[in-house]
Design an enzyme around this catalytic site. Structure first.
Site, PDB file in Angstrom:
ATOM      1  N   ASP A   8       1.495  -1.674  -1.362  1.00  0.00           N
ATOM      2  CA  ASP A   8       0.422  -1.186  -0.499  1.00  0.00           C
ATOM      3  C   ASP A   8       0.678  -1.565   0.961  1.00  0.00           C
ATOM      4  O   ASP A   8       1.130  -2.679   1.252  1.00  0.00           O
ATOM      5  CB  ASP A   8      -0.894  -1.831  -0.967  1.00  0.00           C
ATOM      6  CG  ASP A   8      -2.115  -1.250  -0.301  1.00  0.00           C
ATOM      7  OD1 ASP A   8      -2.312  -0.026  -0.413  1.00  0.00           O
ATOM      8  OD2 ASP A   8      -2.876  -2.003   0.325  1.00  0.00           O
TER       9      ASP A   8
ATOM     10  N   GLU B  35       4.351   1.900   0.592  1.00  0.00           N
ATOM     11  CA  GLU B  35       3.495   2.848   1.299  1.00  0.00           C
ATOM     12  C   GLU B  35       3.701   2.622   2.789  1.00  0.00           C
ATOM     13  O   GLU B  35       3.263   1.621   3.352  1.00  0.00           O
ATOM     14  CB  GLU B  35       2.027   2.612   0.927  1.00  0.00           C
ATOM     15  CG  GLU B  35       1.105   3.638   1.539  1.00  0.00           C
ATOM     16  CD  GLU B  35      -0.341   3.168   1.661  1.00  0.00           C
ATOM     17  OE1 GLU B  35      -1.208   4.028   1.747  1.00  0.00           O
ATOM     18  OE2 GLU B  35      -0.586   1.949   1.701  1.00  0.00           O
TER      19      GLU B  35
ATOM     20  N   HIS C 273      -4.414   8.632  -4.767  1.00  0.00           N
ATOM     21  CA  HIS C 273      -5.830   8.270  -4.768  1.00  0.00           C
ATOM     22  C   HIS C 273      -6.464   8.310  -3.383  1.00  0.00           C
ATOM     23  O   HIS C 273      -7.666   8.114  -3.259  1.00  0.00           O
ATOM     24  CB  HIS C 273      -5.961   6.861  -5.345  1.00  0.00           C
ATOM     25  CG  HIS C 273      -5.254   5.849  -4.497  1.00  0.00           C
ATOM     26  ND1 HIS C 273      -3.872   5.800  -4.431  1.00  0.00           N
ATOM     27  CD2 HIS C 273      -5.710   4.902  -3.642  1.00  0.00           C
ATOM     28  CE1 HIS C 273      -3.528   4.846  -3.574  1.00  0.00           C
ATOM     29  NE2 HIS C 273      -4.613   4.281  -3.086  1.00  0.00           N
ATOM     30  N   ASP C 274      -5.667   8.515  -2.342  1.00  0.00           N
ATOM     31  CA  ASP C 274      -6.198   8.560  -0.973  1.00  0.00           C
ATOM     32  C   ASP C 274      -6.270   9.988  -0.439  1.00  0.00           C
ATOM     33  O   ASP C 274      -6.610  10.192   0.728  1.00  0.00           O
ATOM     34  CB  ASP C 274      -5.298   7.755  -0.017  1.00  0.00           C
ATOM     35  CG  ASP C 274      -5.371   6.255  -0.258  1.00  0.00           C
ATOM     36  OD1 ASP C 274      -6.376   5.776  -0.808  1.00  0.00           O
ATOM     37  OD2 ASP C 274      -4.397   5.563   0.112  1.00  0.00           O
TER      38      ASP C 274
ATOM     39  N   ASP D  44       0.255  -2.133  -8.543  1.00  0.00           N
ATOM     40  CA  ASP D  44       0.058  -2.016  -7.102  1.00  0.00           C
ATOM     41  C   ASP D  44       0.145  -3.415  -6.512  1.00  0.00           C
ATOM     42  O   ASP D  44      -0.476  -4.340  -7.041  1.00  0.00           O
ATOM     43  CB  ASP D  44      -1.343  -1.436  -6.848  1.00  0.00           C
ATOM     44  CG  ASP D  44      -1.341  -0.308  -5.857  1.00  0.00           C
ATOM     45  OD1 ASP D  44      -0.977  -0.561  -4.697  1.00  0.00           O
ATOM     46  OD2 ASP D  44      -1.712   0.814  -6.230  1.00  0.00           O
TER      47      ASP D  44
HETATM   48  O1  TEU Z   1      -3.948   2.668   2.133  1.00  0.00           O
HETATM   49  C1  TEU Z   1      -3.449   2.365   3.405  1.00  0.00           C
HETATM   50  C2  TEU Z   1      -3.922   3.198   4.478  1.00  0.00           C
HETATM   51  O2  TEU Z   1      -3.363   3.170   5.552  1.00  0.00           O
HETATM   52  C3  TEU Z   1      -5.179   3.973   4.282  1.00  0.00           C
HETATM   53  O3  TEU Z   1      -6.137   3.578   5.217  1.00  0.00           O
HETATM   54  C4  TEU Z   1      -4.957   5.405   4.465  1.00  0.00           C
HETATM   55  O4  TEU Z   1      -4.561   5.641   5.787  1.00  0.00           O
HETATM   56  C5  TEU Z   1      -6.290   6.055   4.197  1.00  0.00           C
HETATM   57  O5  TEU Z   1      -6.508   5.951   2.820  1.00  0.00           O
HETATM   58  C6  TEU Z   1      -6.318   7.458   4.638  1.00  0.00           C
HETATM   59  O6  TEU Z   1      -5.286   8.219   4.092  1.00  0.00           O
HETATM   60  C7  TEU Z   1      -3.835   1.691   1.152  1.00  0.00           C
HETATM   61  C8  TEU Z   1      -4.421   2.181  -0.145  1.00  0.00           C
HETATM   62  O7  TEU Z   1      -3.692   3.272  -0.599  1.00  0.00           O
HETATM   63  C9  TEU Z   1      -5.871   2.482   0.050  1.00  0.00           C
HETATM   64  O8  TEU Z   1      -6.464   3.024  -1.094  1.00  0.00           O
HETATM   65  C10 TEU Z   1      -6.554   1.204   0.447  1.00  0.00           C
HETATM   66  O9  TEU Z   1      -7.886   1.472   0.749  1.00  0.00           O
HETATM   67  C11 TEU Z   1      -5.879   0.559   1.644  1.00  0.00           C
HETATM   68  O10 TEU Z   1      -4.478   0.495   1.512  1.00  0.00           O
HETATM   69  C12 TEU Z   1      -6.347  -0.863   1.825  1.00  0.00           C
HETATM   70  O11 TEU Z   1      -5.769  -1.686   0.853  1.00  0.00           O
END
Ligand code: TEU
Length: 575
Positions: free
Chosen positions: A207, A265, A339-340, A100
């Site tokens: 990311d 992303e 993971h989100d 990542d």
């Molecule tokens: O996520 C980016 C992001 O925009 C997130 O706030 C997303 O909108 C949120 O998880 C709701 O879906 C990335 C990573 O994937 C996330 O795990 C991190 O927390 C974030 O960046 C900060 O680095």
């Protein structure tokens, strides 16, 4: 259009969330040796590329997305030797490894930020974004603008020592790097990318790849949620004025020098905006994650309001993701979990037909166009955390901060309890925590994830849903994924590289589409029909030709050709 085949287009990528994957040393937290111990499992599943979510040294405020040292491993996960062993272990089995790349921000404990924060004249002051305060009519100090952090509260934090605010689109402990500064950019390229490429890493999941270039006027964002004190910066921070210049520079200076893959992303954006990032001729990234499918049911700008979804919306979202590269030199991705996100089988499948609907989703995923990403546990139908669990079991900073802010805003209101109940229901549907419970390896204590109590609770269903039992059951979801991944490769011109057409856009229960090769005329085609409902549906052939069944999630002895039972799916080859 001639197809260009590459290893990263063909690849099935498996995402590992290190904290919850496999604990090798009995401290309740997953680790790199734990990952190494499962490489044969991943290989046998059909995985080509392993993506490890952040394993760098970090205070872990946001599970490693707050990096304090790009060139070291979080000690509880292992050390650099473990990483080189992992790279070697993957390579020796013919698999690749990607990491990542978190370069929109660092941790506030990163040495760059500590220097930047030390004084206004420090040479690294400008490596982050610092601004003076504003003052309201009453002389009260206010942040430079109304931007809200993705993790609640203002996107600006006041530094007493140097009397300025710094910008953080995420947590207070995740200050945004200042990409306007070329020296900073070069340091990022060297420390975060080149270092790992030289160690043999095969690419990055990038990311927040659309957030580096901010609109440097730092204007107030439009008010979209009147009941919230701060607003999402939206277009002022996403796809900003210099974003493509930065990606082109990163590609030409570093990435293009290696045979690696990059996947960015990039949240939902227009087709034109998406193509700018991923056209081969742009020289930026190989592919991006489009969020159309996983955004379904969520309300824009507010993660914890749930909007429900219809099958037509779902089809439309799949279509957008599949079709956006048609007639271009760009490439796409397929994913429904990470993971989100909450678990896909809970969102789009059925608890009543758990394994059957998980197989149906596997049929969908393995037949769509682009590089396929699977998230740990998806291959066995891991579900969301049970709605009965208390809020105390939720560990994610996004959930916790949201709840804290909710309490501050609504405390004392007459209908507080009612509002809190709705919030809990929404958290039980949408929280990121659902993806973060330990992988269920077997039915022993702690699901075989760890010999001690894990850092976060194992889901209640581990005795019935686990990898060991599914490995030994030829009809399991896991073995279904294996077969489906093989079929995807066998018919790759149809599934991985093919064109996509929906045949029943308005149907409320069935999702029928064809995949056809870009190389030949219209035949043979793959014909996919999915009953995404709890009712029996009549099966009708919507195209002419000879139908040969190549995949079904119903056993041969009970399959009735004319009837699609609830969550039954079929894939035919039509000639
Ligand atoms: O996520 C980016 C992001 O925009 C997130 O706030 C997303 O909108 C949120 O998880 C709701 O879906 C990335 C990573 O994937 C996330 O795990 C991190 O927390 C974030 O960046 C900060 O680095």
């Amino acid at each position: 259009m001639t197809i260009t085949y590459t290893w990263w287009k063909d690849a099935t990528v498996y995402q590992i969330w290190p904290a919850s994957y496999k604990d090798s040393n009995g401290d309740g937290l997953g680790d790199i040796p734990g990952v190494i111990s499962t490489l044969d499992y991943l290989k046998s599943l059909g995985v080509d590329v392993i993506w490890i979510s952040p394993m760098y040294d970090s205070p872990q405020d946001d599970m490693g997305y707050d990096i304090s040292d790009y060139q070291n491993v979080y000690p509880a996960y292992g050390d650099m030797k473990d990483m080189t062993n992992l790279i070697e272990g993957a390579h020796s089995r013919g698999m690749k490894l990607i990491l990542d790349l978190v370069i929109n921000h660092t941790s506030s404990k990163h040495k760059w930020f500590l220097e930047s924060k030390s004084s206004k004249t420090n040479p690294k002051r400008d490596w982050y974004t610092w601004k003076p305060a504003k003052y309201d009519a009453n002389g009260n100090r206010q942040p430079p603008n109304n931007w809200g952090s993705h993790f609640s509260g203002s996107a600006w934090t006041w530094d007493e020592e140097t009397q300025e605010y710094y910008l953080h689109l995420f947590a207070e402990s995740q200050p945004d790097l200042n990409w306007e500064n070329e020296v900073t950019r070069n340091a990022i390229y060297d420390e975060a990318l080149k270092f790992w490429f030289d160690l043999g890493v095969d690419g990055f999941r990038i990311d927040t790849a659309a957030l580096y270039s901010k609109d440097t006027r730092f204007l107030d964002a439009p008010i979209l949620l009147a009941d919230q004190p701060f607003q999402q910066p939206g277009k002022f921070s996403q796809n900003g004025p210099r974003i493509h210049e930065f990606h082109k520079e990163m590609f030409s200076k570093v990435t293009s020098k290696y045979d690696v893959m990059t996947v960015g992303e990039v949240a939902t954006c227009s087709r034109e905006a998406a193509l700018e990032y991923v056209s081969a001729s742009s020289g930026e990234m190989n592919m991006i994650f489009m969020f159309d499918v996983v955004d379904i049911g969520t309300i824009k700008h507010d993660r914890f309001r749930y909007g429900g979804w219809t099958l037509s919306e779902f089809k439309k979202a799949v279509e957008t993701e599949c079709e956006f590269i048609e007639g271009t030199d760009a490439w796409s991705t397929v994913f429904i979990e990470n993971h989100d996100m909450p678990r896909s089988v809970t969102r789009f499948g059925s608890a009543k037909h758990l394994y059957k609907s998980a197989k149906l989703l596997s049929m969908l995923q393995t037949s769509l166009t682009g590089t396929l990403f699977i998230y740990q546990g998806q291959e066995i139908a891991m579900q969301n955390l049970p709605p009965s669990w208390s809020i105390d079991e939720y560990k994610d900073i996004l959930t916790i901060n949201y709840y804290e802010e909710f309490k501050q805003i609504h405390a004392g209101e007459a209908d507080y309890e009612e509002k809190e109940k709705v919030l809990f229901e929404n958290i039980a549907r949408t929280a990121r925590d659902h993806a973060r419970s330990p992988v269920q390896w077997d039915d022993s204590v702690n699901a075989g994830f760890s010999t001690v109590k894990p850092w976060t609770k194992v889901n209640d269903d581990y005795k019935t849903t686990n990898i060991a039992s599914q490995l030994s059951d030829p009809n399991s979801v896991l073995n279904f994924w294996r077969k489906s991944l093989k079929l995807r490769k066998e018919y790759k011109d149809l599934f991985i590289y093919g064109s996509f057409k929906i045949l029943d856009m308005e149907h409320p229960n069935l999702f029928t589409f064809i995949k056809y090769s870009q190389n030949e005329d219209s035949k043979p085609q793959a014909y996919v029909v999915l009953n995404m409902s709890n009712d029996d549906m009549k099966f009708e052939k919507l195209v002419e030709g000879d139908f040969k069944l190549i995949s079904s999630n119903v056993s041969d002895d009970v399959l009735v050709e004319e009837i699609l039972t609830p969550y039954e799916g079929r894939i035919y080859i039509v000639d």
